[in-house]
Design a protein around this motif. Sequence first.
Motif, PDB file in Angstrom:
ATOM      1  N   LEU A   1       0.825  -1.203   0.000  1.00  0.00           N
ATOM      2  CA  LEU A   1       0.000   0.000   0.000  1.00  0.00           C
ATOM      3  C   LEU A   1       0.863   1.258   0.000  1.00  0.00           C
ATOM      4  CD1 LEU A   1      -2.934   1.051   0.117  1.00  0.00           C
ATOM      5  CD2 LEU A   1      -2.752   1.029   2.615  1.00  0.00           C
ATOM      6  N   GLU A   2       1.915   1.257   0.810  1.00  0.00           N
ATOM      7  CA  GLU A   2       2.822   2.407   0.878  1.00  0.00           C
ATOM      8  C   GLU A   2       3.530   2.623  -0.460  1.00  0.00           C
ATOM      9  OE1 GLU A   2       6.277   4.111   3.830  1.00  0.00           O
ATOM     10  OE2 GLU A   2       6.320   1.977   3.346  1.00  0.00           O
ATOM     11  N   LEU A   3       4.021   1.531  -1.057  1.00  0.00           N
ATOM     12  CA  LEU A   3       4.720   1.640  -2.335  1.00  0.00           C
ATOM     13  C   LEU A   3       3.777   2.099  -3.445  1.00  0.00           C
ATOM     14  CD1 LEU A   3       7.485   1.188  -3.714  1.00  0.00           C
ATOM     15  CD2 LEU A   3       6.712  -1.120  -4.296  1.00  0.00           C
ATOM     16  N   TYR A   4       2.537   1.633  -3.407  1.00  0.00           N
ATOM     17  CA  TYR A   4       1.572   2.021  -4.437  1.00  0.00           C
ATOM     18  C   TYR A   4       1.223   3.506  -4.320  1.00  0.00           C
ATOM     19  CZ  TYR A   4      -2.461   1.784  -7.562  1.00  0.00           C
ATOM     20  OH  TYR A   4      -3.350   1.992  -8.602  1.00  0.00           O
ATOM     21  N   ARG A   5       1.147   4.001  -3.108  1.00  0.00           N
ATOM     22  CA  ARG A   5       0.899   5.429  -2.883  1.00  0.00           C
ATOM     23  C   ARG A   5       2.066   6.249  -3.452  1.00  0.00           C
ATOM     24  NH1 ARG A   5       3.028   8.699   0.439  1.00  0.00           N
ATOM     25  NH2 ARG A   5       3.906   7.057   1.776  1.00  0.00           N
ATOM     26  N   GLN A   6       3.288   5.804  -3.184  1.00  0.00           N
ATOM     27  CA  GLN A   6       4.468   6.494  -3.713  1.00  0.00           C
ATOM     28  C   GLN A   6       4.499   6.433  -5.241  1.00  0.00           C
ATOM     29  OE1 GLN A   6       7.399   4.173  -1.680  1.00  0.00           O
ATOM     30  NE2 GLN A   6       7.364   5.408   0.190  1.00  0.00           N
ATOM     31  N   TYR A   7       4.065   5.311  -5.781  1.00  0.00           N
ATOM     32  CA  TYR A   7       4.027   5.116  -7.241  1.00  0.00           C
ATOM     33  C   TYR A   7       3.084   6.128  -7.888  1.00  0.00           C
ATOM     34  CZ  TYR A   7       2.862   2.799 -11.690  1.00  0.00           C
ATOM     35  OH  TYR A   7       2.621   2.521 -13.019  1.00  0.00           O
ATOM     36  N   LYS A   8       1.903   6.298  -7.329  1.00  0.00           N
ATOM     37  CA  LYS A   8       0.920   7.243  -7.884  1.00  0.00           C
ATOM     38  C   LYS A   8       1.416   8.681  -7.779  1.00  0.00           C
ATOM     39  CE  LYS A   8      -2.654   5.700  -5.526  1.00  0.00           C
ATOM     40  NZ  LYS A   8      -4.072   5.551  -5.059  1.00  0.00           N
ATOM     41  N   GLU A   9       2.082   9.010  -6.676  1.00  0.00           N
ATOM     42  CA  GLU A   9       2.646  10.354  -6.504  1.00  0.00           C
ATOM     43  C   GLU A   9       3.748  10.607  -7.533  1.00  0.00           C
ATOM     44  OE1 GLU A   9       3.999  10.579  -2.500  1.00  0.00           O
ATOM     45  OE2 GLU A   9       1.976  10.668  -1.619  1.00  0.00           O
ATOM     46  N   ALA A  10       4.548   9.577  -7.811  1.00  0.00           N
ATOM     47  CA  ALA A  10       5.636   9.712  -8.786  1.00  0.00           C
ATOM     48  C   ALA A  10       5.074   9.956 -10.190  1.00  0.00           C
ATOM     49  CB  ALA A  10       6.505   8.458  -8.778  1.00  0.00           C
ATOM     50  N   LEU A  11       3.995   9.241 -10.531  1.00  0.00           N
ATOM     51  CA  LEU A  11       3.375   9.418 -11.852  1.00  0.00           C
ATOM     52  C   LEU A  11       2.802  10.821 -12.004  1.00  0.00           C
ATOM     53  CD1 LEU A  11       1.516   6.032 -12.575  1.00  0.00           C
ATOM     54  CD2 LEU A  11       3.829   6.724 -13.220  1.00  0.00           C
ATOM     55  N   GLN A  12       2.230  11.331 -10.931  1.00  0.00           N
ATOM     56  CA  GLN A  12       1.657  12.689 -10.960  1.00  0.00           C
ATOM     57  C   GLN A  12       2.742  13.738 -11.188  1.00  0.00           C
ATOM     58  OE1 GLN A  12      -0.470  13.083  -7.267  1.00  0.00           O
ATOM     59  NE2 GLN A  12      -2.174  11.756  -7.929  1.00  0.00           N
ATOM     60  N   LYS A  13       3.950  13.425 -10.758  1.00  0.00           N
ATOM     61  CA  LYS A  13       5.068  14.365 -10.921  1.00  0.00           C
ATOM     62  C   LYS A  13       5.787  14.168 -12.253  1.00  0.00           C
ATOM     63  CE  LYS A  13       5.973  14.766  -5.949  1.00  0.00           C
ATOM     64  NZ  LYS A  13       6.936  14.503  -4.866  1.00  0.00           N
ATOM     65  N   GLY A  14       5.282  13.240 -13.075  1.00  0.00           N
ATOM     66  CA  GLY A  14       5.853  13.049 -14.401  1.00  0.00           C
ATOM     67  C   GLY A  14       6.852  11.913 -14.537  1.00  0.00           C
ATOM     68  N   GLU A  15       7.097  11.189 -13.472  1.00  0.00           N
ATOM     69  CA  GLU A  15       8.022  10.061 -13.540  1.00  0.00           C
ATOM     70  C   GLU A  15       7.321   8.869 -14.199  1.00  0.00           C
ATOM     71  OE1 GLU A  15      11.140   7.607 -10.631  1.00  0.00           O
ATOM     72  OE2 GLU A  15       9.643   8.966  -9.769  1.00  0.00           O
ATOM     73  N   THR A  16       8.007   8.164 -15.048  1.00  0.00           N
ATOM     74  CA  THR A  16       7.406   7.012 -15.716  1.00  0.00           C
ATOM     75  C   THR A  16       7.428   5.793 -14.799  1.00  0.00           C
ATOM     76  OG1 THR A  16       9.490   6.246 -16.668  1.00  0.00           O
ATOM     77  CG2 THR A  16       8.193   7.841 -17.964  1.00  0.00           C
ATOM     78  N   SER A  17       6.564   4.831 -15.113  1.00  0.00           N
ATOM     79  CA  SER A  17       6.518   3.589 -14.344  1.00  0.00           C
ATOM     80  C   SER A  17       7.855   2.864 -14.427  1.00  0.00           C
ATOM     81  CB  SER A  17       5.399   2.683 -14.870  1.00  0.00           C
ATOM     82  OG  SER A  17       5.405   1.447 -14.206  1.00  0.00           O
ATOM     83  N   GLU A  18       8.440   2.855 -15.609  1.00  0.00           N
ATOM     84  CA  GLU A  18       9.720   2.179 -15.821  1.00  0.00           C
ATOM     85  C   GLU A  18      10.804   2.797 -14.948  1.00  0.00           C
ATOM     86  OE1 GLU A  18      11.823  -0.857 -17.343  1.00  0.00           O
ATOM     87  OE2 GLU A  18       9.755  -0.424 -17.950  1.00  0.00           O
ATOM     88  N   ALA A  19      10.840   4.125 -14.913  1.00  0.00           N
ATOM     89  CA  ALA A  19      11.856   4.834 -14.129  1.00  0.00           C
ATOM     90  C   ALA A  19      11.653   4.602 -12.630  1.00  0.00           C
ATOM     91  CB  ALA A  19      11.803   6.323 -14.438  1.00  0.00           C
ATOM     92  N   PHE A  20      10.372   4.563 -12.213  1.00  0.00           N
ATOM     93  CA  PHE A  20      10.066   4.373 -10.796  1.00  0.00           C
ATOM     94  C   PHE A  20      10.574   3.022 -10.309  1.00  0.00           C
ATOM     95  CE2 PHE A  20       7.362   2.802  -7.365  1.00  0.00           C
ATOM     96  CZ  PHE A  20       7.418   3.849  -6.461  1.00  0.00           C
ATOM     97  N   PHE A  21      10.220   1.968 -11.024  1.00  0.00           N
ATOM     98  CA  PHE A  21      10.625   0.624 -10.588  1.00  0.00           C
ATOM     99  C   PHE A  21      12.119   0.391 -10.771  1.00  0.00           C
ATOM    100  CE2 PHE A  21       6.131  -0.356 -10.393  1.00  0.00           C
ATOM    101  CZ  PHE A  21       6.087  -1.243  -9.321  1.00  0.00           C
ATOM    102  N   LYS A  22      12.699   1.014 -11.757  1.00  0.00           N
ATOM    103  CA  LYS A  22      14.142   0.910 -11.929  1.00  0.00           C
ATOM    104  C   LYS A  22      14.851   1.514 -10.720  1.00  0.00           C
ATOM    105  CE  LYS A  22      17.901   2.000 -15.165  1.00  0.00           C
ATOM    106  NZ  LYS A  22      18.270   2.680 -16.439  1.00  0.00           N
ATOM    107  N   GLY A  23      14.323   2.650 -10.263  1.00  0.00           N
ATOM    108  CA  GLY A  23      14.888   3.303  -9.085  1.00  0.00           C
ATOM    109  C   GLY A  23      14.724   2.477  -7.825  1.00  0.00           C
ATOM    110  N   VAL A  24      13.537   1.874  -7.665  1.00  0.00           N
ATOM    111  CA  VAL A  24      13.272   1.041  -6.483  1.00  0.00           C
ATOM    112  C   VAL A  24      14.219  -0.162  -6.447  1.00  0.00           C
ATOM    113  CG1 VAL A  24      11.597  -0.518  -5.407  1.00  0.00           C
ATOM    114  CG2 VAL A  24      10.858   1.721  -6.222  1.00  0.00           C
ATOM    115  N   ARG A  25      14.339  -0.837  -7.588  1.00  0.00           N
ATOM    116  CA  ARG A  25      15.191  -2.021  -7.656  1.00  0.00           C
ATOM    117  C   ARG A  25      16.660  -1.677  -7.408  1.00  0.00           C
ATOM    118  NH1 ARG A  25      12.175  -4.348 -13.108  1.00  0.00           N
ATOM    119  NH2 ARG A  25      10.285  -5.119 -12.041  1.00  0.00           N
TER     120      ARG A  25
END
Length: 427
Positions: free
Chosen positions: A347-371
Amino acid sequence: MLVNAAKIYSTLGNPNSLIPLGVKDASSCLGMTAGSYITGKEEEGVDRFIDEFGTEILWLGGIPAFKWLFDKTVFKAYGLDSKIDPRILKDKVIFEKIKEFAPNDDIKNNLIKAENNSKMFKNLAAAKFVVSTVLAAVSYVTLTRLKQKYTEDKIKKNLIKEYNEKKDKDAKKDSKVSQNPSFKGIGRVVEEFAFSPVKNMYLMDGFITTERLTDSRNPQEFIGYAIKEGSCLFFLYYAGKKIQEMFENNAKKKYNKSITLDSRVLEDDAFKKSFEDKSIEKSIIEFQKANTSSTSLYEFIHKNPENKIVKIAKQADLITELKGTNKIDTRVFIDLKEVEGVHDKVLELYRQYKEALQKGETSEAFFKGVRKLKRKSISNNIGASILALGIITPGIMLIKRLTDKSGKEFQTKKQIKEKLIKEGIIS
């Protein structure tokens, strides 16, 4: 390659796995052995090698092997299933569900038998832990005694040999008739190592540390063990966890990315896809609705194998499936609090994911950063411990030995030499 990398990082980052402890301790063993070869040459080096690596084998190996023997003998004699975790017998309401969702009739019958003989079953489980722990401890004491006897006999043999060779050489210089030295037979010590896996590392480590300190042959050895054991206990059981928490907190505060989930989950493209198509939302809501009581949550886990929270818990080894099936092995204890924790982390990661998308970060970039952050936290954690245990601690001990006023000589050898001179065997 991705799956293999995920498995490696997951194992190294798992606080319940013995492998990270083994990797860290192995670096310490190598560093200590190298230092002993430098200061005390072969005799001390071999002594340290047997001590460090023999102990590590028992340390990583004592209790589970003896538990396995207990299972194959005592549990089998009583006709009880040793794979049943006694903790599942605590909650009678949930235990009814455990029997209901048993993957096959054999397991169900074994669960009923354990329930009908619950007092005996719990006593056997307790006895298994006590007996296996004691046997592992006895194995370590035996190893220590054999190692010390082996080293003592080897040093005596070498000192007598050196003395006779010198005597023979001096005799030749004086043009005297050379005589063949008569050696008394020095018995060989046959060391039998008990190779057995250990789960309760805290208890075994406490025993090993206490035994090493109380059974030290001289102050030099006592101080060495005090430095080494103190460092190991600190970095193996305290610092490692704190370092990981530090990296997790830094990832959250600085990058707004949670890296607390298992690497196998974070590296899984199916998990990433569930964020992208928002299917994770349905699983989160379903899980939250079911989590009204322990009983309803336990039942939900069994009835909803496709729920992504349940799948993630299985992926992180919090829920065990019966080998060769997709059914949950009800003999294995499920910590529902840890399963709830998986939900909270997702739930926490999904909230951060949605916030990242709103700021213009792509899904690919988000998960690449997490990994990347997850891998970095694990590798840095292991690296810091290896540096401390394999280089810094042995370095401190080496410097101490080289600058010691009493000399860097292997004190055990010095004591044996003095004893042989006193007994008139050498001069």
